[in-house]
Design an enzyme around this catalytic site. Sequence first.
Site, PDB file in Angstrom:
ATOM      1  N   ILE A  58       0.702  -1.210  -0.088  1.00 49.16           N
ATOM      2  CA  ILE A  58       0.096   0.013   0.025  1.00 49.16           C
ATOM      3  C   ILE A  58       0.803   1.369  -0.104  1.00 49.16           C
ATOM      4  O   ILE A  58       0.398   2.351  -0.061  1.00 49.16           O
ATOM      5  CB  ILE A  58      -0.977  -0.070   1.285  1.00 49.16           C
ATOM      6  CG1 ILE A  58      -0.148  -0.189   2.509  1.00 49.16           C
ATOM      7  CG2 ILE A  58      -2.173  -1.000   0.920  1.00 49.16           C
ATOM      8  CD1 ILE A  58      -1.161  -0.142   3.679  1.00 49.16           C
ATOM      9  N   GLY A  59       2.098   1.285   0.004  1.00 47.83           N
ATOM     10  CA  GLY A  59       2.908   2.101  -0.104  1.00 47.83           C
ATOM     11  C   GLY A  59       4.574   2.066  -0.085  1.00 47.83           C
ATOM     12  O   GLY A  59       4.817   0.657   0.317  1.00 47.83           O
ATOM     13  N   ASP A 110       8.763  16.624   9.999  1.00 46.38           N
ATOM     14  CA  ASP A 110       8.332  16.202   8.577  1.00 46.38           C
ATOM     15  C   ASP A 110       6.958  16.488   8.388  1.00 46.38           C
ATOM     16  O   ASP A 110       6.215  15.416   7.528  1.00 46.38           O
ATOM     17  CB  ASP A 110       8.949  14.987   8.353  1.00 46.38           C
ATOM     18  CG  ASP A 110       8.795  14.514   6.706  1.00 46.38           C
ATOM     19  OD1 ASP A 110       8.798  15.402   5.880  1.00 46.38           O
ATOM     20  OD2 ASP A 110       8.922  13.340   6.307  1.00 46.38           O
TER      21      ASP A 110
END
Length: 427
Positions: free
Chosen positions: A69-70, A185
Amino acid sequence: MHWSTTRVQRPKQLQNACKGKSEIEEDTQPAKRQTPLEKLTLEMCKDEAVIKELTVGRRVGFYKVRGQIGCGNFSKVKLAVHALTKDKVAIKIMDKMRLDLQTQRMLSREISNMESLYHPNLLQLYEVLETPSRLYLVLEFAGGGDLHTRISSGGKLSDQESKIVFAQILSAVKYMHENNIIHRDLKAENVLYTTNACIKVADFGFSTRVNNRNQALDTFCGSPPYAAPELFKDESYMGPPVDVWAMGVLLFFMVTGTLPFRADTVAKLRQTVLEGAYVLPTWVSAPCQRLIKGILKPEPLERCALDQMLGCEWLLPVELFRPIPPLYQLNPIHLMEAGPGELDREQEEVKGILDKLGITQEHILNNQGKRIRSPITGVYRILLHRVKRNNGAESVPIISGVVKDPKRDSLRAYRNLRHSSKLCVLS
C-alpha cells in the site's frame, strides 16, 4: 470473569451413566479444547501451509500479509491482518542490509518516539518484529488515504473541512511538543484519514526528542516546500517553530489547493521562502488569512504559538474534545496491577477479549520487559485501540456555528451605534 492459568473442566453429561466402565474411564480425561492462541501457535509450528507462508514472507509473526500500500526510500508498507484479532494493520518493512548507520539511528529514534506517544490523532505503533534480515513496524491502518492525494485529486477543502482537519493536526502537534518531541516532517503526504474521517499524523522518521523546546537543532529535515526559512540558512534552529511553519504551509494548501512556495529548483525555492513571497487569494476567509499570516512569519519567535492558534477566531467554532489516555495503559501489565474497580469499562472489555483469545496472566507476566517487541503487547494494543475507537475516542470535531464573543459583540454594537444612531452622529 477472572483470569487463571488453569482451565476448569466441564462436568460429564448425564448420558455417561449409561456407558460401560471402559467408556466412562475414557471420557474422564476429555480432550482439552484449544484456545485461539494455542491453535495459532500450533499451526505456526506444525501446519505446512502456514510454515510456508512464514518462510516466503506472506506471514510475519501473528500477521497475514496482503498487498503493498506504499513505499519509501528505505521501506515498503504492506496491508496485513492479525490472525487472532482479525484487525487490519499496516506493516512497514525495512531491509536491514540496506540501512546505513545514520538510517539505523533514525529508525531507532522513530520507534522510541512513537512508543512514547499516545494520542487519538497520532498514528499508533502496535508492535516491532525483527529477523536477521528485516525489521517490521506494525502500525495502525488508516484506510482513508492521505491529505495530499485528496486535495490533488479533488481540489481544495471547504473552509469547514479545513477547520476540522487543521484542528486535529494542531491537537496532535501540541501533544507532541508538550512531550518534547518535534516531528520535523509535517506535510500533506503524512496526514492520513481513517475510514471515519479522523486525522492521523504519521511518519516519525525525522522526529527527534529534545531536552527542552528551546534546544538548538542543526539537521535539515523534511520536504523543501514545507521547510521554514531558518532551515535554508544552514544555521541551528529551534524545533517547535519549524513544525509551526509547516502547519502554516499545510493550512495554505488545504484552503487554496496550492502550495504557498513553489519553484522549479530547490535553489529558487530557497530564495522564495527566504523572501517570504506568497500570495493569499482574496476569497480565503479573513480569519483564516490572519491565521496563515500569523504562522508564516520569517522570524521564528514571531510565529503564532500553538495555544494562540487554538484560541484564534477561525478555530473558535470547532469543538475539539480529545481525551488523552495515560501512557501506562499501553502496557498490558496494567490489567494485572490494577486493584478491584480500578479498570474502566474499556479496560475490562479488552481484558475479556484477551481471555477469550487464551491470553492469560502468565502470558502477560512473561511479556514484561519486552515492551513493544512482543506479540502479546501487539494483541493488547490493537484491541485497546479498537475498543476506544468503537467508544468514540476518534470522533471527528464538531463545528458549533458562530461563537458568541462578548467583547467582539459589544464592539460590533458600538460601531453600529456610532454609524446609525442619530444621538451619536457628529456634525
